[in-house]
Scaffold this active site. Sequence first.
Site, PDB file in Angstrom:
ATOM      1  N   GLU A  80      -5.546  27.834  65.290  1.00  6.66           N
ATOM      2  CA  GLU A  80      -6.305  26.718  65.866  1.00  6.66           C
ATOM      3  C   GLU A  80      -7.503  27.190  66.689  1.00  6.66           C
ATOM      4  O   GLU A  80      -8.059  26.437  67.483  1.00  6.66           O
ATOM      5  CB  GLU A  80      -5.379  25.861  66.737  1.00  6.66           C
ATOM      6  CG  GLU A  80      -4.265  25.205  65.931  1.00  6.66           C
ATOM      7  CD  GLU A  80      -3.345  24.334  66.774  1.00  6.66           C
ATOM      8  OE1 GLU A  80      -3.424  24.387  68.018  1.00  6.66           O
ATOM      9  OE2 GLU A  80      -2.539  23.605  66.167  1.00  6.66           O
ATOM     10  N   LYS A  96       0.429  12.150  65.159  1.00  3.06           N
ATOM     11  CA  LYS A  96      -0.168  12.883  64.041  1.00  3.06           C
ATOM     12  C   LYS A  96       0.025  12.002  62.824  1.00  3.06           C
ATOM     13  O   LYS A  96       1.166  11.781  62.380  1.00  3.06           O
ATOM     14  CB  LYS A  96       0.557  14.215  63.813  1.00  3.06           C
ATOM     15  CG  LYS A  96       0.344  15.252  64.912  1.00  3.06           C
ATOM     16  CD  LYS A  96       1.257  16.462  64.689  1.00  3.06           C
ATOM     17  CE  LYS A  96       0.940  17.606  65.632  1.00  3.06           C
ATOM     18  NZ  LYS A  96       2.036  18.612  65.685  1.00  3.06           N
TER      19      LYS A  96
HETATM   20  P1  PGA Z   1       1.408  22.367  63.771  1.00  2.31           P
HETATM   21  O1  PGA Z   1       1.213  22.623  65.322  1.00  2.31           O
HETATM   22  O2  PGA Z   1       0.259  21.620  63.258  1.00  2.31           O
HETATM   23  O3  PGA Z   1       1.515  23.771  63.241  1.00  2.31           O
HETATM   24  O4  PGA Z   1       2.700  21.594  63.641  1.00  2.31           O
HETATM   25  C1  PGA Z   1       0.669  21.695  66.185  1.00  2.31           C
HETATM   26  C2  PGA Z   1       1.640  21.286  67.256  1.00  2.31           C
HETATM   27  O5  PGA Z   1       2.809  21.720  67.277  1.00  2.31           O
HETATM   28  O6  PGA Z   1       1.274  20.496  68.111  1.00  2.31           O
HETATM   29 ZN    ZN Z   2       3.325  20.412  69.188  1.00  2.00          ZN
END
Ligand code: PGA
Ligand code: ZN
Length: 421
Positions: free
Chosen positions: A200, A332
Amino acid sequence: MVAVSIKEIVGRLCFNSRGQETIEVDVKAGDCLGRAMAPAGASVGRFEAQNFPKGGVREALRLLKEYSTRLIGLDASDPKALTSALRRIDGTPNYSKIGGAVAYAVSMAAAEAAALHLKKPLYSLISPKVEPKLPFPLGNFIGGGKHAGPGAPDIQELLACPVGAKRIEDALRANIVVHSEARRLIEKNQPLFAGGKGDEGAWAANLGNEEALMVAAEAVTAASDKIGFRIRLGVDFAATSLWNEKEGVYVYARSAKKLSPEEQIQFVAELKDRFDLFYLEDPLHEDAFEDFYELSKSVKDALIVGDDLLVTNTSRLQTALSKRSCNGAILKVNQAGSLGDALEFAELATANNIVLTTSHRSGDTTDSHISHIAVATGSKMIKTGIMGGERVAKLNELLRINERISLESGSEASMASLPYV
Ligand code: PGA
Ligand code: ZN
């Protein structure tokens, strides 16, 4: 609302920011084209929508072609109706037949096409009545866990939030300063730091867990002094990645220690006090609804946020509400599957005073739809990294949204009001 009829749907294979195969979907609706690409997580919750069917991307594309005729003629401006149709086609509780990636990309591309056709920004198509406010950027600047190699901390993300910013532009600049201050501080102790970053865009450095927190706290303070307003520190433990179910312990490989759930709760509460943390994401594993409540009892003035715990799923949120597990939730869209599923989750969360943070995935794309989702759902924060094209794309979209609001209302958009800061 005028119906914006879907005319054509086309899918293709593409690659995400981690170089993994994913799908992109074009939806023609009205006289406009919407386009969206599905992201992917690395620390994926067990209860998330399944991103791809058995057979992967190719099978997803084959199924999309087979079933898209059932979506032609539907109203692209109605995410919930589209979700019902996608759910009927899929027929499973977690999109395991067609894949959450299909649900995500179709629903997001359709909404984009409808917004373009109606000459509205996406956020106001989704939420026309709400006064738009801008979410604070919550930026990952020192990373570890599943987003980096074994030399990095076990804790997945150390996050900065410029809570004192009055303008979005200042908020974004503050996080950029935190990111560069962190590098300076890492190099102070490790002159040979090669500048590696995780998935990220956060620094992936050879640091122990508490050492990383110390650097992070110093970076936030230094940036705050430079920029002239308050920046707070938060953590995503992504504790499901640390949890060893067989032994019933959280394993910190870097620190060579194993903590029982009680010890983990105590450890998190201590870190919160020691480093003045205002945000604690997934401090416990994805099934620990009761332990989340135990932690909530001892931590009063911070957000305790469910990500893998809730997976943007309304029935898991119902469980969390009944057990009083948390006061914050990650949103998400691709965890839920489609846009309509995520909006349903957001409504339930908001009705119950759960503070929302809209989030990217570690394997993301240069799409910027989630910036609009954050505004439309009244999310107080958006977690989307600080550096890297696919991260900055979403942050820059916040500037465009602010510009649009300024033109319409005559003044810049206000920042959301964040609790516990
Ligand atoms: P991921 O991580 O997209 O790899 O699930 C993001 C998070 O855990 O917030
Ligand atoms: Zn998370």
